[in-house]
Design an enzyme around this catalytic site. Structure first.
Site, short mmCIF file in Angstrom:
data_model
loop_
_atom_site.label_atom_id
_atom_site.label_comp_id
_atom_site.label_asym_id
_atom_site.label_seq_id
_atom_site.Cartn_x
_atom_site.Cartn_y
_atom_site.Cartn_z
N PRO A 72 0.94 -0.93 -0.25
CA PRO A 72 -0.06 0.04 -0.03
C PRO A 72 0.90 1.22 -0.10
O PRO A 72 1.56 1.27 0.66
CB PRO A 72 -0.88 -0.23 1.17
CG PRO A 72 0.00 -1.10 2.16
CD PRO A 72 0.64 -1.92 1.25
N GLU A 73 0.25 2.11 -1.03
CA GLU A 73 1.05 3.59 -0.99
C GLU A 73 0.02 4.51 -0.30
O GLU A 73 -1.03 4.36 -0.34
CB GLU A 73 1.69 3.54 -2.29
CG GLU A 73 2.59 2.83 -2.75
CD GLU A 73 3.24 2.70 -4.19
OE1 GLU A 73 3.36 3.87 -4.66
OE2 GLU A 73 3.67 1.80 -4.93
N LYS A 132 2.25 7.10 4.95
CA LYS A 132 1.69 5.87 4.79
C LYS A 132 1.07 5.29 6.35
O LYS A 132 0.82 4.18 6.54
CB LYS A 132 2.67 5.05 4.30
CG LYS A 132 3.02 5.41 2.69
CD LYS A 132 3.92 4.39 2.27
CE LYS A 132 4.71 4.67 1.08
NZ LYS A 132 5.73 3.69 0.64
N HIS A 134 -3.65 -15.15 10.16
CA HIS A 134 -2.75 -13.84 9.77
C HIS A 134 -3.51 -12.70 10.54
O HIS A 134 -3.10 -11.42 10.32
CB HIS A 134 -2.98 -13.66 8.39
CG HIS A 134 -2.22 -14.67 7.79
ND1 HIS A 134 -0.95 -15.28 8.20
CD2 HIS A 134 -2.67 -15.56 6.53
CE1 HIS A 134 -0.69 -16.39 7.13
NE2 HIS A 134 -1.58 -16.57 6.25
N ARG A 164 2.44 -10.93 6.14
CA ARG A 164 4.03 -10.98 6.28
C ARG A 164 4.74 -10.47 7.70
O ARG A 164 5.74 -10.66 8.07
CB ARG A 164 4.76 -9.73 5.34
CG ARG A 164 4.33 -10.19 3.77
CD ARG A 164 5.27 -11.26 3.08
NE ARG A 164 6.22 -11.04 2.97
CZ ARG A 164 6.64 -10.31 1.93
NH1 ARG A 164 5.94 -10.02 1.08
NH2 ARG A 164 8.17 -9.95 1.84
N ARG A 213 14.59 -3.02 -6.99
CA ARG A 213 13.05 -2.80 -7.13
C ARG A 213 12.89 -2.84 -8.74
O ARG A 213 13.35 -2.10 -9.87
CB ARG A 213 12.81 -1.19 -6.80
CG ARG A 213 13.23 -1.00 -5.36
CD ARG A 213 12.44 -1.90 -4.43
NE ARG A 213 10.99 -1.65 -4.48
CZ ARG A 213 10.36 -1.01 -3.54
NH1 ARG A 213 11.17 -0.01 -2.72
NH2 ARG A 213 9.17 -0.74 -3.45
#
Length: 275
Positions: A2-3, A60, A94, A113, A265
């Site tokens: 997410p940005e 963010k 999760h 993660r 990247r």
């Protein structure tokens, strides 16, 4: 990952669903998520009966305002906030934290993660503490103009794309939007910071605002495994001009979009249109 537009989408959704509700109970299922100097027991106890007065965003980071304290949530790679009714059945795999709210709601933080973080800080001091204190201005801030970026970045010999990803210089831009911004500004990601003049930095500033605002209006970008909140699919992925478009024709010139690696990247751009 997410940005800024995706995080803004999450914030707007959470505001509609939980602002004004009271935290009845908090359960932290993954203690390492808490990065402040407070025990899990004390954290859970201190949250009891606090009302979610408002939810804001800086870069963010999602900020839950809870009276004299704030809970700062950074989603990192795969973090998500889900809101359920108390009796809903849902996959608890999760889930790292569960907040039982008034009005029979559950606010759950899920992170496959486990990279996401919680900071718990005083409302009068969090702006001067990390992680917020080290964050640069957002491109949406009108103070971010060409001269501002030039003064900040023009001495660097790093690639301009790498510089744009440095959250201490300019915040909220991640890999997807860096590619799209540089394409819109007709600037190669292979340019170094000290290769660009004020006019080129102004193009970056203008393109940043244009791309980010459009993505926010469209609910962000939903690609790979990221979905900002249950039931929400961002639509900006349908507007991507270069990112993920390897070997497809450039929308401007028809030449194939290429993909390279810059500092690890994946980077997409048009060699002809971006100089």
């Amino acid at each position: 990952m997410p940005e800024l537009p995706e995080v803004e989408t999450v914030v707007r959704t959470l505001r509609k669903k939980v602002v004004g509700l009271k935290i009845i109970e908090a359960q932290i299922l993954y203690p390492k998520i808490i990065k402040s100097d407070i025990s899990v027991d004390d954290f859970e106890e201190d949250l009891k009966n606090r009302t979610i007065e408002k939810i804001s965003r800086i870069a963010k980071h999602i900020i839950f305002h809870l009276g004299d304290v704030v809970l700062i949530s950074h989603l990192r790679m795969e973090g998500k906030w889900f809101i359920y009714d108390k009796n809903d059945s849902f996959d608890k795999k999760h889930i790292l934290a569960i907040f039982k709210l008034s009005n029979e709601k559950l606010m759950c933080y899920q992170d496959t993660r486990k990279f996401g973080t919680f900071h718990y800080q005083g409302v009068n001091e969090y702006l001067n503490l990390n992680p917020i204190a080290k964050i640069g201005l957002e491109p949406l801030d009108m103070a971010v103009q060409g001269k501002y970026l030039y003064d900040l970045m023009a001495k660097s010999s790093k690639y301009i794309k790498t510089i744009l990803l440095d959250q201490t210089l300019i915040s909220g831009i991640g890999n997807i939007y860096a590619d799209e911004i540089l394409f819109d500004a007709s600037i190669s990601p292979l340019n170094k910071g000290n290769d660009l003049n004020v006019e080129m930095y102004q193009r970056i500033a203008d393109s940043s605002r244009k791309i980010l605002k459009k993505s926010i209006d469209m609910g962000g970008t939903t690609i790979d495994s990221y979905q900002p909140e249950q039931g929400i699919d961002g639509k900006f992925q349908n507007e991507l001009k270069v990112h993920t478009r390897k070997n497809e024709p450039c929308y401007k010139c028809g030449q194939k979009v290429i993909k390279i690696k810059l500092n690890g990247r994946g980077t997409y751009y048009c060699e002809k249109c971006q100089s």
